[in-house]
Write a protein that holds these residues in place. Structure first.
Motif, PDB file in Angstrom:
ATOM      1  N   SER A 115       0.871  -0.831   0.004  1.00 17.57           N
ATOM      2  CA  SER A 115      -0.063   0.061  -0.007  1.00 17.57           C
ATOM      3  C   SER A 115       1.144   0.901  -0.082  1.00 17.57           C
ATOM      4  CB  SER A 115      -1.066  -0.003   1.278  1.00 17.57           C
ATOM      5  OG  SER A 115      -0.127  -0.298   2.089  1.00 17.57           O
ATOM      6  N   ASN A 116       0.530   2.368   0.142  1.00 16.25           N
ATOM      7  CA  ASN A 116       1.286   3.518   0.321  1.00 16.25           C
ATOM      8  C   ASN A 116       0.287   4.657   0.751  1.00 16.25           C
ATOM      9  OD1 ASN A 116       3.683   5.014  -0.194  1.00 16.25           O
ATOM     10  ND2 ASN A 116       2.832   6.053  -2.160  1.00 16.25           N
ATOM     11  N   TYR A 117       1.256   5.557   1.395  1.00 18.36           N
ATOM     12  CA  TYR A 117      -0.065   6.897   2.007  1.00 18.36           C
ATOM     13  C   TYR A 117       0.939   8.299   2.408  1.00 18.36           C
ATOM     14  CZ  TYR A 117      -2.701   3.004   4.121  1.00 18.36           C
ATOM     15  OH  TYR A 117      -3.362   1.746   4.255  1.00 18.36           O
ATOM     16  N   GLU A 118      -0.231   9.065   2.195  1.00 21.39           N
ATOM     17  CA  GLU A 118       0.703  10.619   2.245  1.00 21.39           C
ATOM     18  C   GLU A 118       0.099  11.063   3.051  1.00 21.39           C
ATOM     19  OE1 GLU A 118       3.036  14.151   1.324  1.00 21.39           O
ATOM     20  OE2 GLU A 118       3.360  11.506  -0.144  1.00 21.39           O
ATOM     21  N   GLU A 119       0.335  11.504   4.745  1.00 25.91           N
ATOM     22  CA  GLU A 119      -0.211  12.629   5.111  1.00 25.91           C
ATOM     23  C   GLU A 119      -1.179  11.465   5.865  1.00 25.91           C
ATOM     24  OE1 GLU A 119      -0.495  16.316   4.604  1.00 25.91           O
ATOM     25  OE2 GLU A 119       0.777  16.801   4.415  1.00 25.91           O
ATOM     26  N   GLY A 120      -0.768  10.335   6.032  1.00 22.37           N
ATOM     27  CA  GLY A 120      -1.877   9.268   6.497  1.00 22.37           C
ATOM     28  C   GLY A 120      -2.637   9.074   6.350  1.00 22.37           C
ATOM     29  N   ARG A 121      -3.013   9.796   5.204  1.00 21.78           N
ATOM     30  CA  ARG A 121      -4.448   8.993   3.543  1.00 21.78           C
ATOM     31  C   ARG A 121      -3.683   8.215   2.746  1.00 21.78           C
ATOM     32  NH1 ARG A 121      -6.087  14.883   2.114  1.00 21.78           N
ATOM     33  NH2 ARG A 121      -7.145  14.106   0.911  1.00 21.78           N
ATOM     34  N   PRO A 122      -4.429   7.379   1.648  1.00 25.81           N
ATOM     35  CA  PRO A 122      -4.128   6.440   0.968  1.00 25.81           C
ATOM     36  C   PRO A 122      -3.389   7.725   0.065  1.00 25.81           C
ATOM     37  CG  PRO A 122      -6.021   5.204   2.049  1.00 25.81           C
ATOM     38  CD  PRO A 122      -5.982   6.671   2.501  1.00 25.81           C
ATOM     39  N   ALA A 123      -2.230   6.864  -1.075  1.00 26.12           N
ATOM     40  CA  ALA A 123      -1.719   7.725  -2.257  1.00 26.12           C
ATOM     41  C   ALA A 123      -1.633   6.436  -3.258  1.00 26.12           C
ATOM     42  CB  ALA A 123       0.037   8.484  -1.264  1.00 26.12           C
ATOM     43  N   SER A 124      -1.006   6.983  -4.074  1.00 21.40           N
ATOM     44  CA  SER A 124      -0.612   6.211  -5.610  1.00 21.40           C
ATOM     45  C   SER A 124       0.036   5.525  -5.307  1.00 21.40           C
ATOM     46  CB  SER A 124      -0.416   7.379  -6.839  1.00 21.40           C
ATOM     47  OG  SER A 124      -1.463   7.830  -7.015  1.00 21.40           O
ATOM     48  N   ILE A 125       0.099   3.958  -5.857  1.00 21.85           N
ATOM     49  CA  ILE A 125       1.197   3.300  -5.291  1.00 21.85           C
ATOM     50  C   ILE A 125       2.290   3.580  -5.985  1.00 21.85           C
ATOM     51  CG2 ILE A 125       1.129   1.535  -7.311  1.00 21.85           C
ATOM     52  CD1 ILE A 125       0.842   0.288  -3.052  1.00 21.85           C
TER      53      ILE A 125
END
Length: 245
Positions: free
Chosen positions: A178-188
């Motif tokens: 998975s991936n996250y930016e500032e705790g939110r789901p982000a593009s893989i």
């Protein structure tokens, strides 16, 4: 066919969720996507084989794996039913999360049933200490019936995940990323909390073979967005494997 198969992880946690599954899969029709069902033991055993797998055949999609948490005191008859579902799926794989308390007797019973149906059982530890115990347990079984699944979210970075994976690649058949930016789901494929392009290069170089499952355990994502991520991942893997060959 790619050695590494991208998979979309869908949470299907209740009977109502299973009733919605066909509608969700209809949005993916024509993509040829592989899907992991993330569910619970009790939810899964309450469904018939057809209620789980028919929608995949109808939509020309592929059920890669069934993933659920370990339940103490596994009922062998219920586990056989789950093996029957896996037997009718494309991926023929069962993934059991957090199996740290599983007894050797239970593992032997699961091995016997899974071997009969020719399906794989992957154990997915939730932390590094559990990983060591599970890896040793898997090593006592022959034939590839029992294997390992690992989740990127259990590690603080891609580097620490790859390091834990390195010594277990031979028995690993599924990776959840998975991936996250500032705790939110982000593009893989855009490096942020996790550097998945780096992970892909590592996996291709090490000639990993198995499922690479996108599942965002820390936040919900739209199914259509998830499939777009899968298609991008598939393109990237094809390029990397072509270069490696």
């Amino acid at each position: 066919m790619l050695r590494i198969i991208p998979v979309a992880g869908l949470a299907v946690l209740s009977e109502a969720d299973f009733e919605e599954l066909d509608r969700r899969l209809s949005l993916m029709e024509g993509t040829g996507a592989w899907i992991q069902i993330v569910t619970t033991w009790n939810t899964l055993v309450a469904e018939s084989v057809g209620e789980v797998v028919d929608a995949f055949y109808d939509r020309n999609l592929y059920l890669a794996s069934l993933r659920f948490g370990y339940v103490a005191g596994i009922d062998v008859e219920d586990f056989e039913k789950i093996c029957m579902i896996a037997d009718e799926s494309a991926g023929r794989t069962i993934i059991i999360l957090r199996p740290g308390e599983i007894s050797s007797e239970e593992l032997e019973q699961m091995y016997d049933v899974a071997a009969t149906y020719k399906v794989k059982v992957l154990l997915e530890p939730g932390n590094p200490s559990e990983l060591r115990r599970v890896s040793r347990a898997i090593g006592s079984f022959a034939g590839g019936v029992i294997g390992l699944s690992m989740t990127e979210e259990d590690y603080p970075s891609t580097n620490s995940f790859a390091e834990a994976l390195r010594s277990n690649l031979q028995i690993t058949r599924n990776l959840n990323i998975s991936n996250y930016e500032e705790g939110r789901p982000a593009s893989i494929l855009i490096p942020s909390q996790y550097n998945n392009p780096k992970l892909l290069r590592f996996l291709v170089k090490q000639r990993f073979e198995g499922f690479l499952t996108l599942f965002y355990g820390r936040g919900s994502v739209d199914d259509a967005w998830l499939i777009r991520q899968i298609l991008s991942l598939k393109e990237q893997l094809a390029l990397l494997e072509e270069r490696e060959d």
